[in-house]
Design a protein around this motif. Structure first.
Motif, PDB file in Angstrom:
ATOM      1  N   GLU A  26     -43.087 -27.648 -10.162  1.00 10.05           N
ATOM      2  CA  GLU A  26     -42.089 -27.787  -9.138  1.00 10.05           C
ATOM      3  C   GLU A  26     -42.042 -29.328  -8.563  1.00 10.05           C
ATOM      4  O   GLU A  26     -43.092 -29.680  -8.244  1.00 10.05           O
ATOM      5  N   ALA A  40     -36.775 -28.794  -7.349  1.00 12.97           N
ATOM      6  CA  ALA A  40     -36.233 -28.453  -8.805  1.00 12.97           C
ATOM      7  C   ALA A  40     -37.222 -28.034  -9.655  1.00 12.97           C
ATOM      8  O   ALA A  40     -38.593 -28.333  -9.555  1.00 12.97           O
ATOM      9  N   CYS A  42     -39.636 -27.130 -13.338  1.00 11.02           N
ATOM     10  CA  CYS A  42     -39.426 -27.807 -14.834  1.00 11.02           C
ATOM     11  C   CYS A  42     -40.234 -26.952 -15.662  1.00 11.02           C
ATOM     12  O   CYS A  42     -41.599 -26.921 -15.244  1.00 11.02           O
ATOM     13  N   GLN A  55     -33.746 -36.039 -12.276  1.00  9.64           N
ATOM     14  CA  GLN A  55     -33.719 -35.385 -10.774  1.00  9.64           C
ATOM     15  C   GLN A  55     -33.796 -36.220  -9.661  1.00  9.64           C
ATOM     16  O   GLN A  55     -33.011 -35.974  -8.755  1.00  9.64           O
TER      17      GLN A  55
END
Length: 279
Positions: A26, A40, A42, A55
């Motif tokens: 995260e 976001a 991942c 990002q």
């Protein structure tokens, strides 16, 4: 002069898995007031600086001047991304806004469908055992001391001290401390090694200096992101009592304390002064 834009960021694995069973990492990014907040996720197989660069470009309209990072495992990746974007990355434990947000998110994962069930502490970092200071840096003597908050504000800012570290956020007034509150500290008389010790300390990036009871008792310097250094050990009961008073005063000063390095006790020349705060 325009104010610097500062973000705080964390990028590390969380107790979550995607549909394919991969561990999720995260990315959390916020500014100092949390007006900006960005999240976001991942998959672990895609974790790299390129993903981070993409990002970070979506966080806000304006890129920051600095990104602050407190987690050692996040530092190299965020630094690599920062280099590609022309952003300075600062390693620091003092990421209060981000840590508050992480604390709030701790309970969130348990309510998610993809929570793995594992125990997870977002803020606790693994720290190595404390290491003795390099012998060549040892000072000749040291002692506990205290200064009024007013003296801390006024006495050192105007002095020609080669290494002076008094962050605005740690000034007594900024912390809401009364001018007559005693700010505890430690003074090291470094003799001929005084300047060398001060330079080493500046590179180590001191955070706090704490009394640890034991056999023997000791003073441990917390520095960098997770480093710990043994500054002194002692078995004298009188010194231990002074150390306990030092810790009690820290509680009264909201954790604020200082470290002063000078060649001798003449108070004419100073090598380095740091405002510290227990994190």
């Amino acid at each position: 002069m325009m104010a610097q834009i500062v973000w705080q960021a964390d990028f590390y694995r969380r107790p979550l898995r995607d549909a394919a069973g991969q561990t999720l990492w995260e990315l959390l990014v916020c500014d100092l007031t949390r007006t900006v907040e960005f999240v976001a996720l991942c998959p672990q197989s895609q974790v790299n600086a390129h993903w981070l660069v993409e990002q970070l470009q979506h966080v806000a309209d304006k890129m920051p001047d600095t990104i602050q990072v407190f987690r050692p495992q996040s530092l190299s990746l965020i630094t690599a991304a920062g280099e590609q974007l022309g952003i300075t990355v600062e390693a620091t434990r003092r990421t209060d806004a981000l840590k508050q947000w992480l604390q709030e998110r701790s309970s969130l994962y348990r309510s998610m469908d993809n929570y793995t069930g594992e125990a997870y502490d977002l803020l606790t970092l693994e720290k190595p055992p404390p290491t003795p200071l390099p012998e060549k840096l040892w000072g000749e003597q040291w002692r506990f001391a205290a200064l009024s908050a007013k003296d801390v504000e006024e006495a050192f800012q105007e002095r020609p001290i080669p290494i002076l570290n008094m962050p605005p956020a740690l000034m007594p007034l900024q912390l809401g401390l009364a001018s007559n509150i005693a700010i505890p500290g430690v003074i090291i008389y470094g003799g001929r090694q005084s300047m060398r010790l001060a330079r080493w300390l500046q590179e180590a990036n001191p955070v706090s200096l704490n009394y640890i009871a034991g056999a023997p008792d000791g003073l441990v310097l917390e520095a960098g992101l997770v480093d710990r250094w043994i500054v002194a050990t002692f078995e004298d009961r009188e010194v231990s009592t002074s150390a306990q008073n030092y810790e009690q005063r820290k509680q009264q000063s909201k954790g604020l304390h200082f470290l002063l390095v000078q060649p001798d006790n003449s108070d004419i020349t100073f090598s380095g002064f740091w405002l510290l705060r227990q994190d």
